[in-house]
Design a protein around this motif. Structure first.
Motif, PDB file in Angstrom:
ATOM      1  N   ASP A 253      52.246  39.621  39.741  1.00 14.87           N
ATOM      2  CA  ASP A 253      51.572  39.761  40.879  1.00 14.87           C
ATOM      3  C   ASP A 253      50.589  40.403  40.372  1.00 14.87           C
ATOM      4  O   ASP A 253      49.363  39.768  40.091  1.00 14.87           O
ATOM      5  N   SER A 254      50.508  42.043  39.131  1.00 14.36           N
ATOM      6  CA  SER A 254      49.526  42.997  39.532  1.00 14.36           C
ATOM      7  C   SER A 254      48.435  42.636  38.638  1.00 14.36           C
ATOM      8  O   SER A 254      46.971  42.054  38.257  1.00 14.36           O
ATOM      9  N   PHE A 255      49.366  41.922  36.925  1.00 16.21           N
ATOM     10  CA  PHE A 255      48.058  41.299  36.069  1.00 16.21           C
ATOM     11  C   PHE A 255      47.971  40.025  36.481  1.00 16.21           C
ATOM     12  O   PHE A 255      46.969  39.816  35.856  1.00 16.21           O
ATOM     13  N   ASP A 256      48.480  39.191  37.453  1.00 21.97           N
ATOM     14  CA  ASP A 256      47.978  37.884  37.680  1.00 21.97           C
ATOM     15  C   ASP A 256      46.280  38.126  38.455  1.00 21.97           C
ATOM     16  O   ASP A 256      45.264  37.490  38.090  1.00 21.97           O
ATOM     17  N   GLU A 257      46.561  39.122  38.804  1.00 19.26           N
ATOM     18  CA  GLU A 257      45.043  39.618  39.709  1.00 19.26           C
ATOM     19  C   GLU A 257      44.380  40.106  39.262  1.00 19.26           C
ATOM     20  O   GLU A 257      42.744  39.616  38.922  1.00 19.26           O
ATOM     21  N   PHE A 258      44.963  41.123  37.922  1.00 20.35           N
ATOM     22  CA  PHE A 258      44.322  41.151  36.767  1.00 20.35           C
ATOM     23  C   PHE A 258      43.616  40.372  35.488  1.00 20.35           C
ATOM     24  O   PHE A 258      41.977  40.100  35.569  1.00 20.35           O
ATOM     25  N   LEU A 259      44.114  39.151  36.022  1.00 20.51           N
ATOM     26  CA  LEU A 259      44.180  38.514  34.806  1.00 20.51           C
ATOM     27  C   LEU A 259      43.019  37.070  35.916  1.00 20.51           C
ATOM     28  O   LEU A 259      41.513  36.753  35.395  1.00 20.51           O
ATOM     29  N   ARG A 260      43.012  37.225  36.991  1.00 23.37           N
ATOM     30  CA  ARG A 260      41.759  36.293  38.302  1.00 23.37           C
ATOM     31  C   ARG A 260      40.518  36.835  37.995  1.00 23.37           C
ATOM     32  O   ARG A 260      39.478  36.489  37.641  1.00 23.37           O
ATOM     33  N   GLN A 261      40.522  38.356  37.450  1.00 23.35           N
ATOM     34  CA  GLN A 261      39.526  39.278  37.990  1.00 23.35           C
ATOM     35  C   GLN A 261      38.429  38.977  36.475  1.00 23.35           C
ATOM     36  O   GLN A 261      36.944  38.715  36.895  1.00 23.35           O
ATOM     37  N   VAL A 262      39.170  38.792  35.594  1.00 22.93           N
ATOM     38  CA  VAL A 262      38.637  39.190  33.868  1.00 22.93           C
ATOM     39  C   VAL A 262      38.392  37.941  33.428  1.00 22.93           C
ATOM     40  O   VAL A 262      37.098  36.995  33.155  1.00 22.93           O
ATOM     41  N   GLY A 263      38.826  36.508  34.200  1.00 20.97           N
ATOM     42  CA  GLY A 263      38.896  35.206  34.665  1.00 20.97           C
ATOM     43  C   GLY A 263      36.987  34.813  35.096  1.00 20.97           C
ATOM     44  O   GLY A 263      36.539  33.368  34.595  1.00 20.97           O
ATOM     45  N   THR A 264      36.400  36.157  35.458  1.00 20.37           N
ATOM     46  CA  THR A 264      34.931  34.897  35.757  1.00 20.37           C
ATOM     47  C   THR A 264      34.419  36.480  34.799  1.00 20.37           C
ATOM     48  O   THR A 264      32.657  36.145  34.769  1.00 20.37           O
ATOM     49  N   LEU A 265      34.086  37.011  33.553  1.00 24.19           N
ATOM     50  CA  LEU A 265      34.004  37.148  32.855  1.00 24.19           C
ATOM     51  C   LEU A 265      32.530  36.862  31.769  1.00 24.19           C
ATOM     52  O   LEU A 265      31.234  36.479  32.197  1.00 24.19           O
ATOM     53  N   PRO A 266      33.000  35.006  31.727  1.00 24.69           N
ATOM     54  CA  PRO A 266      32.481  34.805  30.578  1.00 24.69           C
ATOM     55  C   PRO A 266      30.791  34.109  31.168  1.00 24.69           C
ATOM     56  O   PRO A 266      30.078  34.435  30.633  1.00 24.69           O
ATOM     57  N   PRO A 267      30.583  34.188  32.632  1.00 24.21           N
ATOM     58  CA  PRO A 267      28.698  33.936  33.180  1.00 24.21           C
ATOM     59  C   PRO A 267      28.601  35.096  33.032  1.00 24.21           C
ATOM     60  O   PRO A 267      27.631  35.404  32.354  1.00 24.21           O
ATOM     61  N   ILE A 268      29.733  36.088  33.139  1.00 29.17           N
ATOM     62  CA  ILE A 268      28.541  37.325  32.944  1.00 29.17           C
ATOM     63  C   ILE A 268      28.043  37.841  31.429  1.00 29.17           C
ATOM     64  O   ILE A 268      26.948  38.800  31.103  1.00 29.17           O
ATOM     65  N   PHE A 269      28.751  37.464  30.372  1.00 25.19           N
ATOM     66  CA  PHE A 269      28.390  37.404  29.260  1.00 25.19           C
ATOM     67  C   PHE A 269      27.518  35.996  28.861  1.00 25.19           C
ATOM     68  O   PHE A 269      26.558  37.306  28.588  1.00 25.19           O
ATOM     69  N   SER A 270      27.759  35.207  28.998  1.00 26.74           N
ATOM     70  CA  SER A 270      26.047  34.204  29.063  1.00 26.74           C
ATOM     71  C   SER A 270      25.124  34.500  29.253  1.00 26.74           C
ATOM     72  O   SER A 270      24.379  35.048  29.136  1.00 26.74           O
ATOM     73  N   ALA A 271      25.329  35.904  31.174  1.00 31.14           N
ATOM     74  CA  ALA A 271      23.957  36.262  31.377  1.00 31.14           C
ATOM     75  C   ALA A 271      23.051  37.517  30.926  1.00 31.14           C
ATOM     76  O   ALA A 271      22.720  37.380  30.495  1.00 31.14           O
ATOM     77  N   LEU A 272      24.468  38.256  29.986  1.00 36.54           N
ATOM     78  CA  LEU A 272      24.183  39.373  29.381  1.00 36.54           C
ATOM     79  C   LEU A 272      23.289  38.977  28.005  1.00 36.54           C
ATOM     80  O   LEU A 272      21.967  39.380  27.538  1.00 36.54           O
ATOM     81  N   ARG A 273      23.682  37.384  27.304  1.00 39.41           N
ATOM     82  CA  ARG A 273      23.192  36.894  25.840  1.00 39.41           C
ATOM     83  C   ARG A 273      21.444  36.562  26.670  1.00 39.41           C
ATOM     84  O   ARG A 273      20.884  36.495  25.487  1.00 39.41           O
ATOM     85  N   ILE A 274      21.538  35.606  27.521  1.00 39.45           N
ATOM     86  CA  ILE A 274      20.554  35.038  28.374  1.00 39.45           C
ATOM     87  C   ILE A 274      19.530  35.969  28.393  1.00 39.45           C
ATOM     88  O   ILE A 274      17.655  35.461  27.889  1.00 39.45           O
ATOM     89  N   LEU A 275      19.803  36.783  29.060  1.00 42.15           N
ATOM     90  CA  LEU A 275      18.610  38.169  29.730  1.00 42.15           C
ATOM     91  C   LEU A 275      18.130  38.937  28.075  1.00 42.15           C
ATOM     92  O   LEU A 275      17.396  39.600  28.012  1.00 42.15           O
ATOM     93  N   ASP A 276      19.552  39.360  27.369  1.00 41.89           N
ATOM     94  CA  ASP A 276      19.411  39.629  25.935  1.00 41.89           C
ATOM     95  C   ASP A 276      17.959  39.257  25.379  1.00 41.89           C
ATOM     96  O   ASP A 276      17.271  39.578  24.821  1.00 41.89           O
ATOM     97  N   PHE A 277      17.864  38.075  25.029  1.00 43.87           N
ATOM     98  CA  PHE A 277      17.308  37.097  24.868  1.00 43.87           C
ATOM     99  C   PHE A 277      15.529  37.055  25.140  1.00 43.87           C
ATOM    100  O   PHE A 277      14.735  37.509  24.693  1.00 43.87           O
ATOM    101  N   ALA A 278      15.980  37.289  26.633  1.00 44.33           N
ATOM    102  CA  ALA A 278      14.546  37.117  26.952  1.00 44.33           C
ATOM    103  C   ALA A 278      13.944  38.165  27.231  1.00 44.33           C
ATOM    104  O   ALA A 278      12.430  37.933  26.902  1.00 44.33           O
ATOM    105  N   VAL A 279      14.552  39.365  26.892  1.00 47.33           N
ATOM    106  CA  VAL A 279      13.584  40.662  27.356  1.00 47.33           C
ATOM    107  C   VAL A 279      13.305  40.866  26.149  1.00 47.33           C
ATOM    108  O   VAL A 279      12.896  41.519  25.341  1.00 47.33           O
ATOM    109  N   ARG A 280      14.116  40.370  24.473  1.00 45.15           N
ATOM    110  CA  ARG A 280      14.017  40.977  23.334  1.00 45.15           C
ATOM    111  C   ARG A 280      12.444  39.720  22.565  1.00 45.15           C
ATOM    112  O   ARG A 280      11.862  40.829  21.777  1.00 45.15           O
ATOM    113  N   THR A 281      12.327  38.895  23.835  1.00 46.21           N
ATOM    114  CA  THR A 281      11.417  37.789  23.450  1.00 46.21           C
ATOM    115  C   THR A 281       9.243  38.326  24.172  1.00 46.21           C
ATOM    116  O   THR A 281       9.072  37.800  23.634  1.00 46.21           O
TER     117      THR A 281
END
Length: 513
Positions: A253-281
């Motif tokens: 149950d504890s590991f499932d909760e951990f996986l549920r939390q990290v499952g929301t990371l892909p949009p955060i990674f995507s936002a970082l890449r978008i902002l990285d490109f926008a700021v660098r340019t």
């Protein structure tokens, strides 16, 4: 080869194959047999590095480089050859005998010729080595030279990019240095390699969970928490290793909760890449010269200011991203109508960065992104390995909505014997460079697991409700296993009288303290 004689007949070749599988190689899926594809090379000796990587090394992408960056701890955007006179425990591409991590595997190695030559390493045949080391050396000699560096990437040099969770990375580097220096010369080599793998599992999984927590805080506030507030996402560990079904279920149950939390990371990674490109340019933001390597904390903090509109250039960047979002929505409308609706959903998500991030992740498919993330998590925890920090089992579960039974994979954190061996021996070492061991009570050991690694054994982690009876059973299971391993001594049942002791004396010790 005349240096490896006596294995010419079929029986001899079978024996040699078994020796290689015992000490040097591992088959794919750990299958038995001498004709299965080899997937792994054990670090029995320094010459194991002469075996080349496979053609496709996607699963290793950036992980070895990140470990090198953490251990080398250099300045600048690239990991460079360590200069003469530089004091470091982990010199790079020079002074191999001084490298704490390489030194235990360098028995009999001598260098002849240019440093950059792939044939300059030699073995001194007069130096006695174990059968596992000798087999690895003979394999390398048969190969005749070390492999060329990995090609086909953006650049051939190692980027000096350390994790955002700098405290966890520093702890990982310190733990490895102290453990290898103290025990590499006294622990039998096969056992030492297994404990070193446990060091990797504990260190990398802690870095992963600490970074995830930092990213969640960044997504909410745009700030990067200071190092003093870094804490890994907590996990409840099953100290019975699956023997107690209630403990196993709670750990799952504890590991499932951990996986549920990290499952929301892909949009955060995507936002970082978008902002990285926008700021660098952006021409004005580019003039700020905010460094993103080796530490990206200031850079990610700048991206957070733009994300939450605190920077003066944020409105212009958001307007530009809004135009790009509309253009992308028009392109995706026919094939991915839901992604187009996400891009235009200002009512549900007013921030265009998050709309873009969600829309870019959506066409990849939830299964694709979650599977890739799961592979990384499994690798960081060394899932299913004897030296790992987590195990997995497959079971049937009933879907509440339909009543249909489906197969699901359940993971839980465990403290395997090598992990316990490693953690006890590491934290019995005194601070600084002092020799010998220090006093460490069982209670203090549990506190170290919680505070340094986010592993809960005798307390319920935040967000998980556990009975005191179950926690006491987990504590008793851990105490019993430590005693069976010879790592725990107790004069009485009093908590203060239960202390840990090593099975192997560290370098410089004559007797147990």
């Amino acid at each position: 080869d005349e240096r490896l004689r006596g294995f010419e007949d079929p029986a001899g070749q079978a024996i040699l194959g078994d020796l290689l599988l015992s000490f040097c190689f591992e088959n794919r899926s750990r299958a038995l047999g001498r004709k299965e594809p080899v997937i792994r090379v054990f670090p029995a000796h320094y010459f194991a590095s002469w075996v080349d990587l496979p053609d496709k090394v996607a699963n290793l992408r950036h992980v070895p480089e990140a470990i090198v960056a953490m251990l080398a701890n250099q300045d600048g955007p690239i990991v460079n050859v360590t200069a003469e006179g530089t004091r470091t425990w982990f010199p790079v591409a020079t002074r191999f005998q001084e490298n704490v991590l390489l030194r235990p595997f360098l028995r009999g190695v001598k260098h002849e010729g240019e440093l950059s030559s792939r044939t300059a390493d030699r073995f001194d045949e007069a130096v006695p080595v174990g059968i596992d080391e000798l087999l690895m050396i003979r394999v390398a000699q048969w190969l005749k030279e070390a492999p060329d560096r990995a090609r086909g990437r953006d650049e051939e040099r190692i980027p000096n990019q350390r994790p955002l969770a700098e405290q966890a990375a520093r702890n990982f580097s310190e733990d490895m240095r102290r453990f290898v220096r103290a025990y590499s010369g006294v622990v039998p080599r096969p056992v030492f390699v297994e404990l070193l793998e446990s060091c990797m599992a504990v260190g990398l999984s802690t870095v992963l969970r600490s970074t995830a927590r930092l990213l969640f805080a960044w997504a909410e506030s745009g700030e990067v928490l200071p190092r003093s507030q870094e804490t890994p996402l907590p996990l409840f560990v099953d100290c019975s290793n699956g023997v107690n079904q209630r403990l196993r279920a709670s750990a799952e149950d504890s590991f499932d909760e951990f996986l549920r939390q990290v499952g929301t990371l892909p949009p955060i990674f995507s936002a970082l890449r978008i902002l990285d490109f926008a700021v660098r340019t952006d021409p004005r933001l580019r003039q700020l010269h905010v460094e993103s390597a080796p530490s990206a904390r200031d850079w990610v903090r700048l991206l957070g200011d733009v994300l939450h509109g605190r920077h003066e250039r944020a409105p212009a960047i958001h307007d530009d991203l809004a135009r790009k979002a509309e253009q992308l929505a028009q392109e995706l409308e026919a094939e991915y109508p839901q992604a187009a609706r996400i891009l235009r959903g200002e009512e549900t998500q007013p921030n265009v960065v998050w709309r873009l991030a969600e829309a870019l992740v959506f066409p990849l498919g939830r299964k694709n992104t979650s599977d890739n993330l799961m592979h990384f998590i499994d690798g960081a925890f060394c899932l299913g390995r004897t030296s790992g920090l987590a195990v997995k089992r497959r079971t049937l579960r009933t879907v509440p909505e339909t009543g249909k039974k489906v197969w699901v994979d359940l993971r839980c954190a465990v403290l395997s014997e090598p992990v316990l061996d490693y953690l006890v021996h590491l934290h019995l070492l005194p601070s600084g460079n002092k020799a010998g061991t220090r006093a460490l009570s069982f209670r203090d050991f549990l506190r170290v697991l919680r505070e340094r690694y986010g592993l809960y054994a005798d307390e319920a982690p935040p967000g998980l409700s556990l009975s005191n009876e179950l926690l006491q059973a987990n504590r008793a299971a851990l105490e019993r296993r430590l005693r069976d391993l010879g790592l725990l001594v107790s004069v009485s049942d009093a908590e203060a009288m239960k202390s840990l002791r090593p099975r192997f004396l560290p370098v410089g010790s004559d007797e147990l303290d």
